[in-house]
Structures are given as C-alpha cells and as structure tokens.
Design an enzyme around this catalytic site. Structure first.
Site, mmCIF file in Angstrom:
data_model
loop_
_atom_site.group_PDB
_atom_site.id
_atom_site.type_symbol
_atom_site.label_atom_id
_atom_site.label_comp_id
_atom_site.label_asym_id
_atom_site.label_seq_id
_atom_site.Cartn_x
_atom_site.Cartn_y
_atom_site.Cartn_z
ATOM 1 C CG HIS A 132 -2.198 0.862 1.139
ATOM 2 N ND1 HIS A 132 -2.483 1.646 2.292
ATOM 3 C CD2 HIS A 132 -3.152 0.974 0.309
ATOM 4 C CE1 HIS A 132 -3.685 2.487 1.763
ATOM 5 N NE2 HIS A 132 -3.825 1.966 0.723
ATOM 6 C CE LYS A 142 -1.660 4.717 -1.563
ATOM 7 N NZ LYS A 142 -2.240 4.137 -0.233
ATOM 8 C CG ASP A 151 17.216 14.040 -10.349
ATOM 9 O OD1 ASP A 151 17.091 12.798 -10.903
ATOM 10 O OD2 ASP A 151 17.367 14.946 -10.684
ATOM 11 C CG HIS A 169 -7.502 8.272 0.072
ATOM 12 N ND1 HIS A 169 -6.220 7.971 -0.477
ATOM 13 C CD2 HIS A 169 -8.278 6.847 -0.162
ATOM 14 C CE1 HIS A 169 -6.234 7.003 -0.882
ATOM 15 N NE2 HIS A 169 -7.207 6.371 -0.377
ATOM 16 C CE LYS A 173 -3.974 6.676 3.286
ATOM 17 N NZ LYS A 173 -5.314 6.834 2.332
ATOM 18 C CG ASP A 231 1.532 16.239 23.170
ATOM 19 O OD1 ASP A 231 0.171 16.307 23.385
ATOM 20 O OD2 ASP A 231 2.318 15.600 23.466
#
Length: 515
Positions: free
Chosen positions: A175, A177, A182, A410, A412, A417
C-alpha cells in the site's frame, strides 16, 4: 443435489488447501537484476544544483511541506519529472488508466527519453488490463517495471481461480506510495495516481494529503524503495508476460495524443492558474526545515516476519502513547478494534483531548469498513473521544453492495501535542496494521505540527463534517453545524435505507481482521 454439494465442497477444500501448501512456491520468483538508488551528486542535475545552497544553509536538515490540494500534488509530480536528470523511483498501490494517469505516464516516458533511469514498482492487485501499457514502458531501455506479489495468471477466469486458491497469500498487498526524483526530492503520503486524487474527476475527488520532502530524509525513501524493489515479492513484469516490439511505439503515440485532448488541456490550464502551483514554479513554497523527520515503512515481506518491532504500527502506537495534551487522528477507514478503542479511551480519561475524523457512511466507499467502525462509536463517545464524520460531497450517485463513488476523505495522518505527527498510507484499521505494507513520514517539528493541526481543524469544521453526540436517551446523533441553531440528525446522514442495511449486516460478519 447432496452429492453435487459434497463434490463442490471437496473441490473448494482442495483449492484452498493447495493454495496454503503450494501457492507461494508456484508464484514467480524475482528474476530481475538487483539495483539500488543512484548516488546523489553535488551538481549533476538541476535539482542537485538548485538544492545545494539551501542544504549548505541547513546542514543535516530536510525541507518539508504538506500538499493538501490535488492540483498542487499533481503539479509537483509533473514538474519534478520534467527536471529529473538522474532517476525516477516510483512506488504505488494504484496507477489508474485515466487522464492524470496518462499525463504522468507521459512525463515518466519523456524523462526516460532524456536518459533518466526509471524504476516503477506497482502492487499487482489493481493492474488488471494494464499489462500492454506496462510492458510497453518496460521495453524502453531506461525503464524497468516490477509488480509486487503478482498473479501468475494475468486475466480472465484463471486469475479469479488463482485469487481463490492463493487467498491467504494474495491478501497481502503493498500500500506504499512514493515519488522519488534524483534521490533529492520525494513525495510521500496517501495519494495513488488517478483522477480522483488530483481533483480531475467529474464524479468525486478525494480529500487527501502528501508531504513533499527535499534533502537528506529522501535517502530514507530511497532505501525503502530499494528494499522492496530487490525483495522476492517484486517480480519483473517481463517474467510474467511476453513483450512485443511495437508496443512502446504505440504507447508513446497514445500518450502524445492524450496530452493534447481538450480534457487534458483544460486540466493543465487549471494547474497553471493555481496560486499554489505558481508558488511551486517560483520556488516560493512555505517549507519547514527540520532534522527531526524520517520516512518509515513496513518491511517488504511483512507477514513473513515473526518480529513485529520493525513494523510500522508499533512505531505509530509508541507516538500515541507518548501524548501529553492532545491527539488528532485522521483516517478514512477507521476500525480501531477493542485494543485500539481501549487505548484511545485511556488517553481521553487521562485528560488528553482525543479527536478522530473519518468518513461518514455516505462518504465511505467501503460499507464493510463502516460496519466495522460503527461497532466502536458508542464506546469511543462514552469514553470521551471526539468523533467527526466527513460529509458526502459531490453529486449523489447510486450505491451498491461494494460501496459508493461519493467517498470524500482519503487522508491518513495524525498530530500529537501540536508538533509530533505522521502523514502516509497507514489507515487506523486491522488491514494496515497486519496485512498490507504501509509507509509514511514521521516528524517532530512545531511548524509542520501547526500546519497538520490546521488541516485537522479544517476537516472537522462544520462545512465538511458532522459531529457525533449521544442524545439524552442514549441514542447516537449527528450534529449538522451549518445551520443556526445546529440541526440534530437521528440516523446516518445522506445514506439511504439500503446502504444503512448493508453496513449493519456487514457489522455482524466476522471479517474485522480483513478490514
């Protein structure tokens, strides 16, 4: 009839049994030549040269900024690919066969034409029908494509049978991404490659979040990519399907045509007109320089590891346990389970302000996940945890057993604090904790914490979310704060009876470990 039923059960048992015993042994092994990220150079590429003075002024620090806007997220990827001079390492769960998928594929192809080395690693669960395009890219001398935990059978009925046979092993997905340029620039977060992630869909667009990184911490992302690329779970696509010599030419022609169609031009003009995109082009982004930031991931063969200490979930849990004043969580798929619920309630009862933003039923594209979440809403509210559910935005569309295209959240992420936080691919659910590999950025920085806390407050605001409450009779209520006085709703807002029924039935099924 009984005889036929018996034979059917026997066939199913043999299929599943053979999968348990043989499936992983029959899966194609990684046959590609091992490779690693190309070493960064002082002034080899445009990015090297542009970053050099900033890195000199901020030794040991990484520049970071949040990418809230879908147009900005696309623009960063496209613009960085255009100035890439050494390498593109791209790791994604999904790369859609749509407008933005084609536009970014063209940027990748053009970079390879300039001599940039491209490594593309995709999870195989969503590549059905994409083999011709992926094989065409792989045929380019500067592009290599590998698939994570791939199917031996590339389509049709045999692929479905393999899914049934290999259910337990095929259930583990990558999952992660990451878009790495470079070895100097990385985009890490929750976005896949597709129209709905970049505000290009006419039906629905996700509210998502990435983090742009410039500097030393990009080496963390490169190391993670190398570990996955060289693992036994990553198989070169050429080992799975034969190539034909003319595919690359046909793909190049198609990508060139796609880039000039009216829809593409309208989208590219929107990007050019975006104030944030203009700040990108003029190097006026609001960057936070920090040495307290790292990119972290689960190991490539996560489920084969008996030692959970190198998994991402324990590291995230340790940050939550260290909270002193507030915990702000954002997760589109939120199934805390008994232990997670108990942990959040324990924090709230210790005087820590705990809040969670997730999708409402109408905004959730997986009713089964909402069914898993609704089991814990009452306990969380009673324990002092604040709950906010994102309103469904966009046109009302038909819902099915498998979900609604009205999903809107979507992102996450969490912030603790006001300074420590996480942005990545990890949902607060059992699937992210135990089945999928996940990735993200952990930081301890007041500037980034302030920005992420601001995003939480924006999402929790009246225009975007319902607030959940307990009624005087103990019933669950949704507070619509867009009206004065606020309107109290007594059932799942914007969800019809069928969707509510599906979610309720799903909540009764013993499938929480798969959510």
């Amino acid at each position: 009839m009984i005889v036929w039923l018996g034979w059917g059960m026997l066939a199913l048992l043999l299929l599943v049994g053979s999968g348990l015993l043989l499936a992983d042994r029959l899966t194609p092994r990684a046959t590609g030549t091992p490779s690693t990220a190309l070493p960064v150079q002082p002034a080899q590429t445009t990015i090297d040269r542009e970053l050099a003075p900033y890195l000199t002024d901020h030794p040991g620090q990484t520049a970071a900024t949040l990418l809230h806007d879908g147009l900005d997220a696309f623009a960063v990827r496209a613009a960085s690919a255009r100035i890439a001079g050494r390498s593109l390492d791209l790791q994604y769960y999904m790369w859609h066969d749509d407008l933005t998928g084609h536009l970014l594929a063209r940027e990748v192809y053009d970079a390879a034409q300039r001599g940039v080395r491209v490594r593309l690693l995709l999870d195989d669960i969503n590549t059905r029908g994409l083999d011709p395009a992926l094989l065409a890219l792989d045929a380019h001398p500067n592009i290599k494509v590998r698939l994570y935990n791939p199917f031996r059978n590339r389509g049709g009925l045999w692929r479905l049978l393999e899914m049934a046979q290999r259910f337990f092993s095929v259930n583990h997905r990558m999952h992660n991404k990451a878009w790495i340029v470079d070895g100097r620039l990385a985009v890490v977060g929750g976005r896949n490659i597709g129209d709905e992630y970049f505000d290009a869909s006419e039906r629905v667009n996700f509210r998502d979040l990435d983090m742009l990184l410039l500097g030393p911490a990009v080496a963390d992302a490169s190391g993670i990519f190398d570990a996955f690329w060289n693992s036994s779970a990553a198989v070169p696509i050429e080992a799975l399907n034969p190539q034909t010599p003319d595919r690359l030419r046909k793909l190049a022609d198609r990508l060139a045509r796609d880039a000039v169609v009216p829809g593409a031009q309208v989208y590219l003009q929107r990007i050019a007109a975006s104030p944030s995109a203009q700040r990108l082009a003029s190097h006026e982004l609001s960057l936070h320089w920090t040495a307290s930031l790292r990119v972290a991931s689960d190991p490539p063969l996560k489920t084969r590891s008996a030692d959970r200490r190198d998994w991402l979930q324990p590291r995230l849990a340790a940050h939550l346990d260290a909270a002193r004043s507030e915990v702000r969580l954002i997760s589109p798929y939120f199934v805390p389970g008994r232990s997670g619920t108990a942990d959040l309630v324990r924090l709230a009862r210790a005087g820590i302000r705990v809040g969670v933003i997730t999708n409402s039923l109408a905004a959730n594209d997986v009713p089964a996940v909402h069914g898993g979440y609704e089991r814990y809403r009452g306990r969380l509210l009673d324990g002092g945890v604040g709950l906010f559910e994102i309103r469904r935005h966009g046109p009302k569309v038909a819902t099915t057993l498998f979900g609604s295209s009205g999903a809107s959240l979507h992102t996450k992420a969490f912030v603790i604090d006001g300074r420590r936080g996480f942005v990545g691919s990890f949902n607060l659910d059992p699937r992210s904790a135990n089945l999928n590999t996940e990735m993200g950025v952990l930081f301890d920085d007041p500037g980034l914490g302030h920005d992420l806390r601001g995003e939480y407050l924006r999402l929790a605001g009246p225009a975007l979310s319902y607030q959940l409450l307990r009624g005087k009779d103990g019933s669950l209520q949704w507070l619509d704060r867009t009206t004065q006085p606020p309107r109290v709703l007594g059932r799942e807002p914007d969800a019809d009876w069928w969707l509510r029924t599906v979610a309720r039935v799903m909540s009764w099924l013993p499938i929480e470990s798969q959510l």
